[in-house]
Design an enzyme around this catalytic site. Structure first.
Site, mmCIF file in Angstrom:
data_model
loop_
_atom_site.group_PDB
_atom_site.id
_atom_site.type_symbol
_atom_site.label_atom_id
_atom_site.label_comp_id
_atom_site.label_asym_id
_atom_site.label_seq_id
_atom_site.Cartn_x
_atom_site.Cartn_y
_atom_site.Cartn_z
ATOM 1 N N HIS A 280 0.864 -1.184 0.000
ATOM 2 C CA HIS A 280 0.000 0.000 0.000
ATOM 3 C C HIS A 280 0.900 1.233 0.000
ATOM 4 O O HIS A 280 1.205 1.781 1.057
ATOM 5 C CB HIS A 280 -0.920 -0.009 1.227
ATOM 6 N N GLU B 232 -2.639 -1.682 -3.113
ATOM 7 C CA GLU B 232 -3.718 -0.916 -2.499
ATOM 8 C C GLU B 232 -3.431 0.577 -2.609
ATOM 9 O O GLU B 232 -2.268 0.987 -2.615
ATOM 10 C CB GLU B 232 -3.857 -1.276 -1.019
ATOM 11 N N THR C 56 -3.082 4.612 8.918
ATOM 12 C CA THR C 56 -3.439 3.342 8.287
ATOM 13 C C THR C 56 -4.901 3.404 7.882
ATOM 14 O O THR C 56 -5.631 4.320 8.280
ATOM 15 C CB THR C 56 -3.190 2.164 9.256
ATOM 16 N N HIS D 285 -6.966 -6.497 7.877
ATOM 17 C CA HIS D 285 -6.678 -5.485 8.890
ATOM 18 C C HIS D 285 -6.773 -6.093 10.277
ATOM 19 O O HIS D 285 -7.830 -6.530 10.717
ATOM 20 C CB HIS D 285 -7.595 -4.267 8.798
#
Length: 247
Positions: free
Chosen positions: A43, A75, A105, A199
């Site tokens: 990400h 991502e 995050t 997550h």
């Protein structure tokens, strides 16, 4: 069976604490893929506080050359810079997340109904090449949210499991969060959307998640597996996560 994609952001963040090339992000990618992980997730964020643009290119080259069957998942927020980056490498899956640049995050899913047209345009642009598109999804999106996600043209949703992951000291709340995740996953699957998850999933909370939310295609796990790798090494951590995901 749920596939394991290892998110390398935490590895990159550790490397970036010093002006040195270790730990090597591509080296850890090789370790986890050799241990049986099905893919790699990154990400990249605009400030490059963990994954850098150069990492994305190097991982793409590594996987194309040495692991052609593994999946590369990128991502990010669908900005022009993000489109430019993902168009320059070979990624199998693009996961769109509603992050702002200052977020530490990801902490919420898309407003599928309020941002449906924006997402539909982004999905259409990404699918001009042969790439799967997944959208970050709140655990309580339910049937209405799943239908709105489907209307964007996306292939999958990724369940945001952060609220469940934060329930490590509250079993009753964990059960409520699992029920929401299960409802949303069932609604998505019923209309032909694939379901991913990610997550704050750990060795401790993953078994209950797998039981409550069957049919998840892929779990993207980064922080938890990196924390476990500090104790047991990445290959063993991958083996233990796979053992749970593949039951």
């Amino acid at each position: 069976m749920t596939l394991l994609s290892v998110n390398l952001n935490a590895v990159a963040q550790l490397r970036n604490r010093r002006d040195v090339p270790w730990p090597s992000v591509t080296g850890i990618a090789r370790l986890v893929l050799d241990a049986g992980a099905s893919g790699i997730t990154v990400h990249p964020r605009p400030d490059e506080r963990h994954i850098r643009r150069t990492d994305v290119f190097e991982i793409s080259e590594l996987m194309a050359a040495e692991y052609p069957r593994a999946e590369f998942n990128i991502e990010g927020y669908p900005s022009e810079d993000f489109f430019t980056l993902v168009d320059a490498v070979h990624a199998h899956q693009i996961t769109l997340v509603p992050d702002t640049p200052e977020q530490a995050t990801s902490d919420h899913g898309w407003d599928f109904r309020g941002q449906g047209n924006f997402l539909a345009d982004a999905v259409r642009r990404l699918k001009q090449t042969d790439r799967r598109v997944s959208l970050f999804c709140d655990p309580d999106a339910g049937a209405a949210g799943a239908a709105a996600a489907k209307a964007t043209g996306a292939d999958r949703v990724e369940l945001y499991t952060g609220p469940y992951g934060g329930c490590f000291d509250d079993p009753e709340r964990a059960q409520r969060e699992l029920a929401l995740l299960a409802e949303t996953a069932q609604a998505a699957a019923a209309i032909g959307l694939g379901v991913n998850a990610g997550h704050d999933l750990t060795l401790a909370n993953l078994p209950a998640f797998q039981t409550a939310v069957p049919g998840v295609a892929e779990a993207s796990i980064g922080h938890g597996i990196t924390a476990d790798a500090l104790r047991m090494g990445f290959p063993e951590a991958v083996r233990q996560y796979r053992a749970i995901l593949e039951e």
